[in-house]
Design a protein around this motif. Structure first.
Motif, PDB file in Angstrom:
ATOM      1  N   SER A  97       0.846  -1.196   0.000  1.00 21.28           N
ATOM      2  CA  SER A  97       0.000   0.000   0.000  1.00 21.28           C
ATOM      3  C   SER A  97       0.883   1.249   0.000  1.00 21.28           C
ATOM      4  O   SER A  97       0.646   2.201  -0.736  1.00 21.28           O
ATOM      5  N   ARG A  98       1.889   1.224   0.841  1.00 20.94           N
ATOM      6  CA  ARG A  98       2.771   2.389   0.940  1.00 20.94           C
ATOM      7  C   ARG A  98       3.478   2.663  -0.378  1.00 20.94           C
ATOM      8  O   ARG A  98       3.633   3.813  -0.798  1.00 20.94           O
ATOM      9  N   ALA A  99       3.930   1.594  -1.047  1.00 24.15           N
ATOM     10  CA  ALA A  99       4.639   1.774  -2.319  1.00 24.15           C
ATOM     11  C   ALA A  99       3.752   2.502  -3.325  1.00 24.15           C
ATOM     12  O   ALA A  99       4.195   3.426  -4.014  1.00 24.15           O
ATOM     13  N   VAL A 100       2.496   2.110  -3.395  1.00 25.86           N
ATOM     14  CA  VAL A 100       1.578   2.733  -4.359  1.00 25.86           C
ATOM     15  C   VAL A 100       1.318   4.201  -4.004  1.00 25.86           C
ATOM     16  O   VAL A 100       1.343   5.080  -4.867  1.00 25.86           O
ATOM     17  N   ILE A 101       1.117   4.481  -2.714  1.00 27.85           N
ATOM     18  CA  ILE A 101       0.863   5.868  -2.298  1.00 27.85           C
ATOM     19  C   ILE A 101       2.077   6.755  -2.571  1.00 27.85           C
ATOM     20  O   ILE A 101       1.954   7.859  -3.113  1.00 27.85           O
ATOM     21  N   ILE A 102       3.257   6.269  -2.219  1.00 30.24           N
ATOM     22  CA  ILE A 102       4.469   7.058  -2.469  1.00 30.24           C
ATOM     23  C   ILE A 102       4.619   7.323  -3.965  1.00 30.24           C
ATOM     24  O   ILE A 102       4.933   8.434  -4.397  1.00 30.24           O
ATOM     25  N   PHE A 103       4.364   6.297  -4.766  1.00 30.94           N
ATOM     26  CA  PHE A 103       4.481   6.462  -6.221  1.00 30.94           C
ATOM     27  C   PHE A 103       3.569   7.587  -6.713  1.00 30.94           C
ATOM     28  O   PHE A 103       3.986   8.433  -7.514  1.00 30.94           O
ATOM     29  N   CYS A 104       2.333   7.604  -6.253  1.00 33.44           N
ATOM     30  CA  CYS A 104       1.392   8.660  -6.661  1.00 33.44           C
ATOM     31  C   CYS A 104       1.908  10.028  -6.252  1.00 33.44           C
ATOM     32  O   CYS A 104       1.894  10.983  -7.031  1.00 33.44           O
ATOM     33  N   LYS A 105       2.369  10.125  -5.011  1.00 28.54           N
ATOM     34  CA  LYS A 105       2.825  11.412  -4.497  1.00 28.54           C
ATOM     35  C   LYS A 105       4.048  11.916  -5.265  1.00 28.54           C
ATOM     36  O   LYS A 105       4.099  13.069  -5.707  1.00 28.54           O
ATOM     37  N   VAL A 106       5.042  11.026  -5.421  1.00 25.71           N
ATOM     38  CA  VAL A 106       6.282  11.433  -6.080  1.00 25.71           C
ATOM     39  C   VAL A 106       6.009  11.898  -7.515  1.00 25.71           C
ATOM     40  O   VAL A 106       6.633  12.830  -8.012  1.00 25.71           O
ATOM     41  N   ASN A 107       5.048  11.252  -8.164  1.00 24.47           N
ATOM     42  CA  ASN A 107       4.802  11.571  -9.569  1.00 24.47           C
ATOM     43  C   ASN A 107       3.645  12.550  -9.789  1.00 24.47           C
ATOM     44  O   ASN A 107       3.196  12.732 -10.918  1.00 24.47           O
ATOM     45  N   GLY A 108       3.209  13.148  -8.702  1.00 23.83           N
ATOM     46  CA  GLY A 108       2.164  14.155  -8.826  1.00 23.83           C
ATOM     47  C   GLY A 108       0.861  13.632  -9.415  1.00 23.83           C
ATOM     48  O   GLY A 108       0.131  14.348 -10.102  1.00 23.83           O
ATOM     49  N   ILE A 109       0.567  12.360  -9.159  1.00 22.49           N
ATOM     50  CA  ILE A 109      -0.704  11.797  -9.629  1.00 22.49           C
ATOM     51  C   ILE A 109      -1.806  12.211  -8.654  1.00 22.49           C
ATOM     52  O   ILE A 109      -1.677  12.000  -7.444  1.00 22.49           O
ATOM     53  N   ASP A 110      -2.853  12.805  -9.191  1.00 24.01           N
ATOM     54  CA  ASP A 110      -3.956  13.287  -8.371  1.00 24.01           C
ATOM     55  C   ASP A 110      -4.809  12.082  -7.958  1.00 24.01           C
ATOM     56  O   ASP A 110      -5.373  11.405  -8.814  1.00 24.01           O
ATOM     57  N   TYR A 111      -4.888  11.820  -6.678  1.00 27.19           N
ATOM     58  CA  TYR A 111      -5.602  10.623  -6.239  1.00 27.19           C
ATOM     59  C   TYR A 111      -6.303  10.884  -4.918  1.00 27.19           C
ATOM     60  O   TYR A 111      -5.986  11.832  -4.192  1.00 27.19           O
ATOM     61  N   GLU A 112      -7.251  10.011  -4.634  1.00 31.92           N
ATOM     62  CA  GLU A 112      -7.935  10.050  -3.347  1.00 31.92           C
ATOM     63  C   GLU A 112      -7.588   8.772  -2.599  1.00 31.92           C
ATOM     64  O   GLU A 112      -7.750   7.667  -3.133  1.00 31.92           O
ATOM     65  N   GLU A 113      -7.073   8.941  -1.394  1.00 33.72           N
ATOM     66  CA  GLU A 113      -6.703   7.758  -0.602  1.00 33.72           C
ATOM     67  C   GLU A 113      -7.907   7.314   0.221  1.00 33.72           C
ATOM     68  O   GLU A 113      -8.444   8.090   1.008  1.00 33.72           O
ATOM     69  N   ILE A 114      -8.306   6.079   0.030  1.00 32.74           N
ATOM     70  CA  ILE A 114      -9.419   5.552   0.819  1.00 32.74           C
ATOM     71  C   ILE A 114      -8.855   4.544   1.802  1.00 32.74           C
ATOM     72  O   ILE A 114      -8.368   3.474   1.404  1.00 32.74           O
ATOM     73  N   LYS A 115      -8.876   4.916   3.051  1.00 37.89           N
ATOM     74  CA  LYS A 115      -8.239   4.081   4.071  1.00 37.89           C
ATOM     75  C   LYS A 115      -9.101   2.858   4.359  1.00 37.89           C
ATOM     76  O   LYS A 115     -10.287   2.969   4.661  1.00 37.89           O
ATOM     77  N   VAL A 116      -8.490   1.697   4.265  1.00 37.49           N
ATOM     78  CA  VAL A 116      -9.156   0.435   4.588  1.00 37.49           C
ATOM     79  C   VAL A 116      -8.308  -0.203   5.691  1.00 37.49           C
ATOM     80  O   VAL A 116      -7.162  -0.583   5.444  1.00 37.49           O
ATOM     81  N   HIS A 117      -8.854  -0.265   6.893  1.00 32.89           N
ATOM     82  CA  HIS A 117      -8.049  -0.737   8.018  1.00 32.89           C
ATOM     83  C   HIS A 117      -8.104  -2.253   8.133  1.00 32.89           C
ATOM     84  O   HIS A 117      -9.137  -2.818   8.478  1.00 32.89           O
ATOM     85  N   ILE A 118      -6.967  -2.877   7.850  1.00 36.58           N
ATOM     86  CA  ILE A 118      -6.896  -4.340   7.933  1.00 36.58           C
ATOM     87  C   ILE A 118      -7.149  -4.796   9.374  1.00 36.58           C
ATOM     88  O   ILE A 118      -7.858  -5.769   9.601  1.00 36.58           O
TER      89      ILE A 118
END
Lengths: 225, 225
Positions: free
Chosen positions: B14-35
């Motif tokens: 999950s972290r890898a995907v979020i960091i990737f979006c942030k670093v590359n300026g991809i506009d996204y909405e994070e929907i938290k799903v608590h395992i």
């Protein structure tokens, strides 16, 4: 220089790569590396794949291992591979990556509990709808080839065990058959070593049962006479 | 419609995907799903990912799961992602697939024996040469991001265990630091939950040690008085 494929046909990912080359008319040289003889552990093979695993390829100076990476490379680097195998469309292609990654973590043919739950997921999710192949396709992709080669490893199981595992999953059985038909005669030819192994095992089981059964059955037979 | 990323920052992919979006300026909405609260097991989430695993994305009607597949999709489908992350060159790209597939089978941060041997292979093979990143690169790819996020899961270990595992692998340590620096401030921000978990654990260990030590030490202290 001809593509070199280092493979042991007893291993499922090796078979997937060989079938892929054959089906797509890729000119290659198969270099047999026998795992049972430890040939993958030699310093010579470590030059090809330092991880000492099969399959691996060498295309000129370019070396590569991990079967999914190899299948994708072959689909991209060799002319004449039909788009179905690894579609150029980013959405279709992404779904194939998703199946392949799922395969990695969920389909080791050896662990029965994981396998059983994975077969259910194959049946209810990846094979949902009316398509003859994964993701609703009408032609096989590298994902079909890779997963079916993994599952044919089940062939070496006792018929009873195989039926118990695969029996409830009619769609999976049909899909294995569809993939086999779509890639024959290469599929059967490459799986011949597995079928031979199966025959040897059946023969041994029969022999064992005969010896055992023989001693058990002698008494009633004798008593009836 | 904005890209939706379903994630639990406590999970490394999950972290890898979020960091990737942030670093590359991809506009996204994070929907938290608590395992930890079982939110990934609800029927609502099964609509997004029937495999009930994180991370998953929804880009309009297109849904996808498996972190590697997601990273590749994001690199291909969003404009402005630098070529370094998932190079267009077929040879470079194939090597990235090879690392990612190897990661799948060899880097579960929980299994110490596999991990130890994998760290050695990272050090001696994937990080050989003078490059600052995997495969000799001077800039990180999705393979660096994915593997480093997996390894930062080690952060929650006791300092002693972490040093024992990572200590012998100087190149791996440097590479983790390089990847962190290349993706900061996002890397640290997204890993904050892990650092907090680490602090909580350290606090508990200290408390336990204090109580234990306290009871052990009371006697001599008393006897000296």
């Amino acid at each position: 220089m001809k593509l070199k494929v280092y493979a042991d046909r007893m291993s499922q990912p090796s078979r997937a790569v060989i079938i892929f080359c054959k089906v797509n008319g890729i000119d290659y040289e198969e270099i047999k590396v026998h795992i049972s003889k430890g040939q993958h552990l030699t310093p010579e093979f470590a030059e090809i794949n330092p991880m000492k695993q099969l399959p691996a390829i060498a295309d000129g100076r370019f070396k590569l291992f991990e079967s999914h990476a190899i299948l994708i490379y072959l689909a991209c680097a060799f002319p004449g591979v039909a788009d179905q195998w690894y579609p150029a469309d980013v959405f279709k292609r992404s779904k194939i990556h998703s199946v392949l990654d799922w395969h990695h973590s969920n389909l080791p043919a050896e662990a029965e509990i994981i396998l059983s739950s994975s077969l259910s997921k194959l049946e209810s999710f990846w094979l949902k709808g009316n398509g003859r192949f994964l993701l609703g396709g009408n032609q096989p992709s590298i994902a079909d080839l890779s997963l079916v080669c993994e599952l044919t490893q089940l062939e070496v199981l006792d018929e009873k065990d195989r039926t118990r595992l695969l029996g409830p999953h009619k769609k999976v059985q049909q899909w294995i058959e569809n993939t086999r038909n779509a890639t024959n005669p290469h599929f059967d030819e490459v799986h011949r070593v597995i079928m031979l192994a199966k025959e040897r095992q059946q023969h041994q089981r029969l022999k064992a049962a005969k010896n055992e059964g023989g001693s058990n059955m002698k008494k009633p037979l004798v008593s009836r006479m």
